[in-house]
Motif scaffolding. Structure first.
Motif, PDB file in Angstrom:
ATOM      1  N   GLU A   1      37.766  49.121  34.519  1.00  0.00           N
ATOM      2  CA  GLU A   1      38.215  47.925  35.275  1.00  0.00           C
ATOM      3  C   GLU A   1      39.020  47.782  36.538  1.00  0.00           C
ATOM      4  O   GLU A   1      38.681  47.221  37.525  1.00  0.00           O
ATOM      5  CB  GLU A   1      38.556  46.839  33.959  1.00  0.00           C
ATOM      6  CG  GLU A   1      38.735  45.546  34.451  1.00  0.00           C
ATOM      7  CD  GLU A   1      39.124  44.677  33.023  1.00  0.00           C
ATOM      8  OE1 GLU A   1      38.705  45.208  32.150  1.00  0.00           O
ATOM      9  OE2 GLU A   1      39.418  43.368  33.526  1.00  0.00           O
TER      10      GLU A   1
ATOM     11  N   SER B   1      28.757  45.259  31.777  1.00  0.00           N
ATOM     12  CA  SER B   1      29.981  44.525  31.826  1.00  0.00           C
ATOM     13  C   SER B   1      30.699  44.920  33.276  1.00  0.00           C
ATOM     14  O   SER B   1      31.419  44.122  33.808  1.00  0.00           O
ATOM     15  CB  SER B   1      31.019  45.121  30.839  1.00  0.00           C
ATOM     16  OG  SER B   1      31.368  46.421  30.968  1.00  0.00           O
TER      17      SER B   1
ATOM     18  N   ARG C   1      29.325  42.348  35.687  1.00  0.00           N
ATOM     19  CA  ARG C   1      29.783  41.005  35.311  1.00  0.00           C
ATOM     20  C   ARG C   1      30.849  40.874  36.066  1.00  0.00           C
ATOM     21  O   ARG C   1      31.489  40.028  36.784  1.00  0.00           O
ATOM     22  CB  ARG C   1      29.792  40.752  33.907  1.00  0.00           C
ATOM     23  CG  ARG C   1      28.819  40.215  33.492  1.00  0.00           C
ATOM     24  CD  ARG C   1      29.015  39.563  31.981  1.00  0.00           C
ATOM     25  NE  ARG C   1      29.451  40.454  30.995  1.00  0.00           N
ATOM     26  CZ  ARG C   1      28.845  41.147  30.162  1.00  0.00           C
ATOM     27  NH1 ARG C   1      27.476  41.251  30.496  1.00  0.00           N
ATOM     28  NH2 ARG C   1      29.516  41.841  29.403  1.00  0.00           N
ATOM     29  N   ILE C   2      31.697  41.999  35.856  1.00  0.00           N
ATOM     30  CA  ILE C   2      33.340  42.018  36.730  1.00  0.00           C
ATOM     31  C   ILE C   2      32.971  41.961  37.951  1.00  0.00           C
ATOM     32  O   ILE C   2      33.760  40.944  38.795  1.00  0.00           O
ATOM     33  CB  ILE C   2      33.933  43.264  36.305  1.00  0.00           C
ATOM     34  CG1 ILE C   2      34.326  43.481  34.551  1.00  0.00           C
ATOM     35  CG2 ILE C   2      35.100  43.506  37.108  1.00  0.00           C
ATOM     36  CD1 ILE C   2      35.052  44.662  34.439  1.00  0.00           C
TER      37      ILE C   2
ATOM     38  N   LYS D   1      30.606  40.807  39.763  1.00  0.00           N
ATOM     39  CA  LYS D   1      29.834  39.532  39.950  1.00  0.00           C
ATOM     40  C   LYS D   1      30.915  38.579  40.121  1.00  0.00           C
ATOM     41  O   LYS D   1      30.771  37.363  40.928  1.00  0.00           O
ATOM     42  CB  LYS D   1      28.658  39.342  39.170  1.00  0.00           C
ATOM     43  CG  LYS D   1      27.554  38.276  40.000  1.00  0.00           C
ATOM     44  CD  LYS D   1      26.347  38.344  39.157  1.00  0.00           C
ATOM     45  CE  LYS D   1      25.266  37.196  39.789  1.00  0.00           C
ATOM     46  NZ  LYS D   1      24.986  37.402  41.169  1.00  0.00           N
ATOM     47  N   SER D   2      31.862  38.433  39.167  1.00  0.00           N
ATOM     48  CA  SER D   2      32.825  37.547  39.030  1.00  0.00           C
ATOM     49  C   SER D   2      33.918  37.362  40.321  1.00  0.00           C
ATOM     50  O   SER D   2      34.283  36.439  40.674  1.00  0.00           O
ATOM     51  CB  SER D   2      33.537  37.480  37.947  1.00  0.00           C
ATOM     52  OG  SER D   2      34.308  38.723  37.783  1.00  0.00           O
ATOM     53  N   VAL D   3      33.916  38.301  40.978  1.00  0.00           N
ATOM     54  CA  VAL D   3      34.615  38.575  42.180  1.00  0.00           C
ATOM     55  C   VAL D   3      33.745  38.334  43.363  1.00  0.00           C
ATOM     56  O   VAL D   3      34.296  37.690  44.461  1.00  0.00           O
ATOM     57  CB  VAL D   3      35.401  39.987  42.368  1.00  0.00           C
ATOM     58  CG1 VAL D   3      36.303  39.998  43.556  1.00  0.00           C
ATOM     59  CG2 VAL D   3      36.232  40.326  40.985  1.00  0.00           C
ATOM     60  N   TYR D   4      32.662  38.753  43.383  1.00  0.00           N
ATOM     61  CA  TYR D   4      31.976  38.800  44.675  1.00  0.00           C
ATOM     62  C   TYR D   4      30.609  38.483  44.320  1.00  0.00           C
ATOM     63  O   TYR D   4      29.628  39.149  43.680  1.00  0.00           O
ATOM     64  CB  TYR D   4      31.761  40.059  45.365  1.00  0.00           C
ATOM     65  CG  TYR D   4      31.334  39.644  46.690  1.00  0.00           C
ATOM     66  CD1 TYR D   4      31.722  39.206  47.838  1.00  0.00           C
ATOM     67  CD2 TYR D   4      29.917  40.226  47.140  1.00  0.00           C
ATOM     68  CE1 TYR D   4      31.185  38.703  49.030  1.00  0.00           C
ATOM     69  CE2 TYR D   4      29.217  40.207  48.124  1.00  0.00           C
ATOM     70  CZ  TYR D   4      30.012  39.394  49.257  1.00  0.00           C
ATOM     71  OH  TYR D   4      29.449  39.189  50.570  1.00  0.00           O
ATOM     72  N   PRO D   5      30.122  37.094  44.201  1.00  0.00           N
ATOM     73  CA  PRO D   5      28.925  36.362  43.642  1.00  0.00           C
ATOM     74  C   PRO D   5      27.719  37.114  44.165  1.00  0.00           C
ATOM     75  O   PRO D   5      26.483  37.159  43.268  1.00  0.00           O
ATOM     76  CB  PRO D   5      29.038  34.898  43.950  1.00  0.00           C
ATOM     77  CG  PRO D   5      30.509  34.783  44.070  1.00  0.00           C
ATOM     78  CD  PRO D   5      31.025  36.005  44.627  1.00  0.00           C
TER      79      PRO D   5
ATOM     80  N   THR E   1      26.270  40.008  44.332  1.00  0.00           N
ATOM     81  CA  THR E   1      26.269  41.190  43.774  1.00  0.00           C
ATOM     82  C   THR E   1      25.086  41.327  43.056  1.00  0.00           C
ATOM     83  O   THR E   1      24.516  40.425  42.512  1.00  0.00           O
ATOM     84  CB  THR E   1      27.628  41.460  42.706  1.00  0.00           C
ATOM     85  OG1 THR E   1      28.890  41.481  43.388  1.00  0.00           O
ATOM     86  CG2 THR E   1      27.159  42.806  42.261  1.00  0.00           C
TER      87      THR E   1
END
Ligand code: SF4
Length: 312
Positions: A184, A226, A229-230, A232-236, A238
């Motif tokens: 992470e 996962s 997802r991490i 994409k949550s920071v850089y959509p 992705t």
């Protein structure tokens, strides 16, 4: 062996004619997952490899064959078994190839973009993909095993400067290697760096072909999801490329040469190679012949069998 190979199916570019503008395995990185094998010459020195005119003539010859078969080409792609920007003739080659009216892509590890004159080489390319596997210094060294003159901070600054100047399509590519850069902490650091770069798309990939070192594998499927997802949550913007690119390799009159040219850049699944040989109406024993001649070998990787070129 030709410096032009394919067309090969590409997950991002459709059908791409590959150009290998570097001598075998000359690179500024020696990535632990490199599908072209271990780097034999770790270098940051710009030099001449093949002449632009020679590459131009080979591309023209192959395009003539492809057009006779009414096939489509979406991109001419510099995707060598080394770092394409080590070639100090690259700008001239790109300028010559523009005559064909086909978009030009360059896949680079970005390690030389801190040099202004290197950045300017890419101004005429339509699509540039830069590798950012890790931004943490230790993880970067572990996964990319860079030339000792390189500094990750300079490289990231170079990518940002390039993005300011470049008018084409810029994407990033991050290879996730299980147990190396898929934790992470590394993912968040890398994703936050990519936010500053703002590429059109940040691609996450996983090793899908044999690696030169033992124990290199993709993260488990749940871990890949996962990680995605991490990120994409920071850089959509992705995208996850964790699927097989397919086996639509075009028939080619010189089947053996083209097969070896593809294998110089990446291993090929046996089923794809057999389909390619059959589509080319070539000798069905070609694979066995090349194995017997010591030019290729067969190796298993994650449930599939691959053909690998043996270094000359
Ligand atoms: S993956 Fe690319 S950058 Fe890394 S060693 Fe191979 S050719 Fe060089």
């Amino acid at each position: 062996m030709s410096v032009v190979f394919g067309p090969v199916p590409s997950r991002r570019l459709g059908r791409s004619l590959g150009i290998n503008n570097i001598y075998p395995k000359v690179c500024s990185y020696s990535c632990i997952y490199c599908q072209a094998g271990l780097t034999s010459e770790l270098s940051t020195e710009l030099k001449n490899f093949y002449s632009p005119m020679m590459i131009y003539n080979e591309v023209r010859r192959r395009l003539d064959e492809i057009r006779k078969n009414d096939e489509r080409i979406d991109y001419l792609s510099f995707v060598p078994d080394g770092e394409p920007l080590l070639d100090c003739s690259l700008e001239n080659t790109i300028n010559l190839l523009q005559e064909f009216g086909i978009k030009i892509a360059v896949f680079t590890n970005a390690s030389l973009l801190w040099k202004k004159k290197v950045r300017s080489v890419l101004k005429s390319a339509d699509y540039v993909s830069v590798k950012i596997d890790a931004v943490d210094n230790l993880t970067w060294k572990k996964i990319n095993r860079p030339h000792n003159s390189l500094q990750i901070e300079n490289i990231l600054e170079g990518i940002l400067a390039f993005n300011e100047e470049y008018e084409g399509k810029l994407v990033t590519e991050t290879m996730l290697v299980g147990g190396v850069n898929d934790n992470e902490d590394d993912l968040i650091k890398t994703a936050h760096c990519i936010v500053k770069i703002k590429p059109e798309t940040a691609y996450l990939t996983i090793p899908t072909r044999p690696a030169p070192l033992k124990g290199i594998h993709s993260p488990e499927a749940k871990k890949t999801e996962s990680s995605f997802r991490i990120f994409k949550s920071v850089y959509p913007s992705t995208e996850l490329l964790n699927y097989y690119e397919g086996d639509e390799f075009s028939a080619c009159p010189d089947t053996e040469d083209n097969l070896l040219s593809i294998l110089a850049v990446h291993p090929m699944r046996i089923d794809a190679a057999e389909k390619y040989i059959s589509n080319s109406d070539s000798d069905s024993h070609l694979i066995q012949k090349l194995v017997n001649e010591g030019k290729i070998k067969i190796c298993s990787y994650e449930e599939n069998e691959f053909l690998i070129k043996i270094s000359d």
